[in-house]
Design a protein around this motif. Structure first.
Motif, mmCIF file in Angstrom:
data_model
loop_
_atom_site.group_PDB
_atom_site.id
_atom_site.type_symbol
_atom_site.label_atom_id
_atom_site.label_comp_id
_atom_site.label_asym_id
_atom_site.label_seq_id
_atom_site.Cartn_x
_atom_site.Cartn_y
_atom_site.Cartn_z
ATOM 1 N N LEU A 66 0.829 -1.201 0.000
ATOM 2 C CA LEU A 66 0.000 0.000 0.000
ATOM 3 C C LEU A 66 0.871 1.261 0.000
ATOM 4 C CD1 LEU A 66 -2.760 1.337 0.109
ATOM 5 C CD2 LEU A 66 -2.697 1.079 2.603
ATOM 6 N N ALA A 67 1.910 1.282 0.825
ATOM 7 C CA ALA A 67 2.815 2.434 0.862
ATOM 8 C C ALA A 67 3.436 2.668 -0.511
ATOM 9 C CB ALA A 67 3.899 2.222 1.914
ATOM 10 N N LYS A 68 3.897 1.606 -1.148
ATOM 11 C CA LYS A 68 4.514 1.745 -2.473
ATOM 12 C C LYS A 68 3.508 2.255 -3.489
ATOM 13 C CE LYS A 68 7.572 -0.255 -5.833
ATOM 14 N NZ LYS A 68 7.310 0.815 -6.731
ATOM 15 N N ALA A 69 2.288 1.743 -3.476
ATOM 16 C CA ALA A 69 1.266 2.187 -4.425
ATOM 17 C C ALA A 69 0.964 3.681 -4.242
ATOM 18 C CB ALA A 69 -0.004 1.354 -4.252
ATOM 19 N N ILE A 70 0.853 4.103 -3.002
ATOM 20 C CA ILE A 70 0.594 5.518 -2.717
ATOM 21 C C ILE A 70 1.746 6.377 -3.217
ATOM 22 C CG2 ILE A 70 0.392 7.222 -0.863
ATOM 23 C CD1 ILE A 70 -1.095 4.968 0.729
ATOM 24 N N LEU A 71 2.969 5.977 -2.896
ATOM 25 C CA LEU A 71 4.138 6.764 -3.301
ATOM 26 C C LEU A 71 4.310 6.780 -4.819
ATOM 27 C CD1 LEU A 71 6.482 5.697 -0.403
ATOM 28 C CD2 LEU A 71 5.463 7.962 -0.752
ATOM 29 N N ASP A 72 3.988 5.672 -5.476
ATOM 30 C CA ASP A 72 4.033 5.637 -6.941
ATOM 31 C C ASP A 72 3.076 6.679 -7.523
ATOM 32 O OD1 ASP A 72 5.909 3.590 -6.960
ATOM 33 O OD2 ASP A 72 4.464 2.024 -7.509
ATOM 34 N N LYS A 73 1.878 6.783 -6.956
ATOM 35 C CA LYS A 73 0.886 7.767 -7.420
ATOM 36 C C LYS A 73 1.380 9.198 -7.223
ATOM 37 C CE LYS A 73 -2.676 5.078 -8.418
ATOM 38 N NZ LYS A 73 -3.123 4.875 -9.771
ATOM 39 N N CYS A 74 2.255 9.399 -6.245
ATOM 40 C CA CYS A 74 2.823 10.719 -5.971
ATOM 41 C C CYS A 74 4.130 10.940 -6.719
ATOM 42 C CB CYS A 74 3.069 10.877 -4.465
ATOM 43 S SG CYS A 74 1.567 10.847 -3.491
ATOM 44 N N HIS A 75 4.478 10.011 -7.622
ATOM 45 C CA HIS A 75 5.705 10.072 -8.418
ATOM 46 C C HIS A 75 6.961 10.061 -7.549
ATOM 47 C CE1 HIS A 75 3.168 10.711 -11.856
ATOM 48 N NE2 HIS A 75 2.566 11.689 -11.194
ATOM 49 N N ALA A 76 6.875 9.375 -6.416
ATOM 50 C CA ALA A 76 8.035 9.178 -5.545
ATOM 51 C C ALA A 76 8.540 7.752 -5.753
ATOM 52 C CB ALA A 76 7.652 9.399 -4.090
ATOM 53 N N ARG A 77 9.807 7.535 -5.467
ATOM 54 C CA ARG A 77 10.417 6.211 -5.604
ATOM 55 C C ARG A 77 10.737 5.676 -4.220
ATOM 56 N NH1 ARG A 77 15.830 4.311 -6.626
ATOM 57 N NH2 ARG A 77 16.540 6.461 -6.568
ATOM 58 N N LEU A 78 10.377 4.423 -3.967
ATOM 59 C CA LEU A 78 10.647 3.781 -2.684
ATOM 60 C C LEU A 78 11.740 2.739 -2.889
ATOM 61 C CD1 LEU A 78 9.999 3.356 0.289
ATOM 62 C CD2 LEU A 78 8.094 1.879 -0.398
ATOM 63 N N HIS A 79 12.830 2.912 -2.159
ATOM 64 C CA HIS A 79 13.996 2.039 -2.276
ATOM 65 C C HIS A 79 14.219 1.349 -0.933
ATOM 66 C CE1 HIS A 79 18.022 0.739 -3.408
ATOM 67 N NE2 HIS A 79 18.457 1.237 -2.263
ATOM 68 N N VAL A 80 14.602 0.079 -0.965
ATOM 69 C CA VAL A 80 14.860 -0.661 0.273
ATOM 70 C C VAL A 80 16.306 -1.144 0.303
ATOM 71 C CG1 VAL A 80 14.025 -2.857 -0.698
ATOM 72 C CG2 VAL A 80 14.087 -2.558 1.764
ATOM 73 N N GLU A 81 16.905 -1.017 1.481
ATOM 74 C CA GLU A 81 18.224 -1.585 1.764
ATOM 75 C C GLU A 81 18.057 -2.387 3.044
ATOM 76 O OE1 GLU A 81 20.669 1.846 2.319
ATOM 77 O OE2 GLU A 81 20.624 2.387 0.192
#
Length: 98
Positions: free
Chosen positions: A68-83
């Motif tokens: 859900l967090a990734k879907a929301i951020l994708d809609k806001c044109h943000a990129r979510l990266h995990v390390e």
């Protein structure tokens, strides 16, 4: 707000009681814990709905928070990266367009 809530809640949930650090600059926000980490084989799948990492079976959850967090951020044109390193912790970094 929901995306940040889910990411911070996950960090707290899997931190093993250790502090969670949230830092921000002009173009990114980082959420970092020093908890159980994510097994390498699970990392490619953690943003899939209902997927739970193999080392989370004893923790209550449904596997929807990160997707859900990734879907929301994708809609806001943000990129979510995990390390993440299993047994050492995880850092989620949200990159915003300048």
């Amino acid at each position: 707000q929901m995306a940040f809530h889910n990411l911070i809640n996950n960090a707290v949930k899997y931190s093993g009681g250790k502090p969670v650090r949230v830092t921000a600059d002009n173009h990114s926000v980082s959420i970092e814990d020093h908890g159980i980490g994510i097994p390498k084989r699970d990392v490619p799948h953690i943003f899939e709905p209902f997927y739970r990492a193999s080392n989370t079976v004893t923790t209550v959850g449904h596997g929807v928070g990160l997707s859900l967090a990734k879907a929301i951020l994708d809609k806001c044109h943000a990129r979510l990266h995990v390390e993440s390193v299993e047994g050492r912790g995880t850092r989620m970094i949200i990159y915003f367009r300048p």
